[in-house]
Design a protein around this motif. Structure first.
Motif, short mmCIF file in Angstrom:
data_model
loop_
_atom_site.label_atom_id
_atom_site.label_comp_id
_atom_site.label_asym_id
_atom_site.label_seq_id
_atom_site.Cartn_x
_atom_site.Cartn_y
_atom_site.Cartn_z
N THR A 68 0.86 -1.18 0.00
CA THR A 68 0.00 0.00 0.00
C THR A 68 0.90 1.23 0.00
OG1 THR A 68 -1.67 -1.19 1.25
CG2 THR A 68 -1.78 1.23 1.30
N PRO A 69 0.65 2.19 -0.88
CA PRO A 69 1.50 3.39 -0.89
C PRO A 69 1.47 4.12 0.45
CG PRO A 69 0.16 3.31 -2.87
CD PRO A 69 -0.34 2.22 -1.95
N ASN A 70 2.61 4.62 0.85
CA ASN A 70 2.72 5.43 2.06
C ASN A 70 2.73 6.88 1.63
OD1 ASN A 70 3.07 6.32 4.64
ND2 ASN A 70 5.16 5.59 4.86
N ASN A 71 1.67 7.61 1.97
CA ASN A 71 1.58 9.02 1.61
C ASN A 71 2.24 9.84 2.70
OD1 ASN A 71 -0.66 7.55 0.22
ND2 ASN A 71 -0.71 9.50 -0.84
N VAL A 72 3.24 10.63 2.31
CA VAL A 72 4.01 11.42 3.27
C VAL A 72 4.21 12.82 2.70
CG1 VAL A 72 5.25 9.45 4.23
CG2 VAL A 72 6.21 10.65 2.29
#
Length: 107
Positions: A68-72
Protein backbone atom coordinates in the motif's frame (compact mmCIF):
# COMPACT_ATOMS: atom_id res chain seq x y z
CA UNK A 1 7.08 19.37 -12.32
CA UNK A 2 6.21 16.12 -10.54
CA UNK A 3 8.87 13.45 -10.14
CA UNK A 4 8.17 9.75 -10.50
CA UNK A 5 10.99 7.25 -10.15
CA UNK A 6 11.81 3.72 -9.09
CA UNK A 7 14.89 1.69 -8.27
CA UNK A 8 15.46 -2.07 -8.19
CA UNK A 9 17.66 -3.73 -5.56
CA UNK A 10 20.79 -5.11 -7.31
CA UNK A 11 19.88 -8.60 -6.02
CA UNK A 12 16.56 -8.37 -7.92
CA UNK A 13 14.58 -8.93 -4.71
CA UNK A 14 12.40 -5.83 -4.82
CA UNK A 15 11.75 -2.42 -6.29
CA UNK A 16 10.94 0.86 -4.53
CA UNK A 17 8.97 3.61 -6.28
CA UNK A 18 8.08 7.22 -5.53
CA UNK A 19 5.60 9.64 -7.04
CA UNK A 20 5.95 13.31 -6.10
CA UNK A 21 2.38 13.97 -7.20
CA UNK A 22 0.81 13.03 -3.89
CA UNK A 23 4.13 12.32 -2.14
CA UNK A 24 3.70 8.56 -2.02
CA UNK A 25 6.17 5.68 -2.09
CA UNK A 26 5.74 1.90 -2.17
CA UNK A 27 7.73 -1.29 -2.57
CA UNK A 28 7.17 -4.39 -4.72
CA UNK A 29 8.46 -7.89 -3.99
CA UNK A 30 9.78 -9.09 -7.36
CA UNK A 31 11.30 -12.43 -6.39
CA UNK A 32 9.24 -15.57 -6.08
CA UNK A 33 10.31 -16.98 -2.72
CA UNK A 34 9.00 -17.08 0.84
CA UNK A 35 10.67 -13.83 1.90
CA UNK A 36 9.06 -10.38 1.79
CA UNK A 37 10.71 -7.03 1.15
CA UNK A 38 10.59 -3.62 2.79
CA UNK A 39 11.50 -0.29 1.28
CA UNK A 40 11.57 3.38 2.09
CA UNK A 41 12.52 6.76 0.71
CA UNK A 42 15.27 8.86 2.28
CA UNK A 43 15.27 12.63 1.65
CA UNK A 44 18.34 14.87 1.98
CA UNK A 45 17.68 17.82 4.28
CA UNK A 46 19.01 21.38 3.97
CA UNK A 47 21.62 20.74 6.68
CA UNK A 48 22.98 17.71 4.78
CA UNK A 49 21.38 15.10 7.05
CA UNK A 50 18.94 12.49 5.75
CA UNK A 51 15.31 11.98 6.78
CA UNK A 52 14.51 8.26 6.58
CA UNK A 53 10.79 7.68 6.16
CA UNK A 54 9.23 4.50 7.62
CA UNK A 55 9.55 1.20 5.80
CA UNK A 56 6.60 -0.18 3.85
CA UNK A 57 6.34 -3.94 3.28
CA UNK A 58 5.29 -6.26 0.49
CA UNK A 59 5.28 -9.81 1.73
CA UNK A 60 3.08 -11.27 -0.99
CA UNK A 61 5.84 -12.53 -3.26
CA UNK A 62 6.12 -11.82 -6.95
CA UNK A 63 2.39 -11.56 -7.64
CA UNK A 64 2.22 -8.05 -9.10
CA UNK A 65 0.53 -6.73 -5.94
CA UNK A 66 2.78 -4.13 -4.31
CA UNK A 67 2.59 -2.60 -0.84
CA UNK A 68 0.00 0.00 0.00
CA UNK A 69 1.50 3.39 -0.89
CA UNK A 70 2.72 5.43 2.06
CA UNK A 71 1.58 9.02 1.61
CA UNK A 72 4.01 11.42 3.27
CA UNK A 73 4.88 15.09 3.09
CA UNK A 74 8.42 15.06 1.73
CA UNK A 75 8.69 18.83 2.38
CA UNK A 76 12.14 19.20 0.80
CA UNK A 77 11.01 19.68 -2.79
CA UNK A 78 13.90 19.56 -5.28
CA UNK A 79 15.97 17.67 -2.70
CA UNK A 80 18.06 14.63 -3.48
CA UNK A 81 16.58 11.34 -2.34
CA UNK A 82 17.48 7.66 -2.26
CA UNK A 83 15.61 4.41 -1.87
CA UNK A 84 16.45 1.63 0.56
CA UNK A 85 15.22 -1.91 -0.19
CA UNK A 86 15.75 -4.90 2.13
CA UNK A 87 14.61 -8.46 2.69
CA UNK A 88 12.38 -9.11 5.70
CA UNK A 89 11.21 -12.59 6.74
CA UNK A 90 8.08 -11.52 8.63
CA UNK A 91 6.28 -8.24 9.18
CA UNK A 92 7.94 -7.93 12.61
CA UNK A 93 11.34 -9.21 11.49
CA UNK A 94 14.55 -7.27 11.18
CA UNK A 95 15.32 -5.95 7.66
CA UNK A 96 18.51 -7.42 6.18
CA UNK A 97 20.43 -7.57 2.87
CA UNK A 98 19.65 -3.84 2.53
CA UNK A 99 20.93 -1.80 -0.37
CA UNK A 100 20.54 1.91 -1.05
CA UNK A 101 20.13 3.50 -4.45
CA UNK A 102 22.42 6.21 -5.76
CA UNK A 103 21.22 9.75 -5.02
CA UNK A 104 18.39 10.85 -7.30
CA UNK A 105 17.84 14.58 -7.93
CA UNK A 106 14.35 15.86 -7.12
CA UNK A 107 12.45 18.26 -9.34
Amino acid sequence: MAVSDSWTHPGDIGRASYNDNGDSYWVCDIKTDDIGVVGRINVKQADGSWHHFPYVRDGNGNNGDCSTPNNVDVIRENAYYTFTVCLQNTSGGTPYYCRESPQIPGA
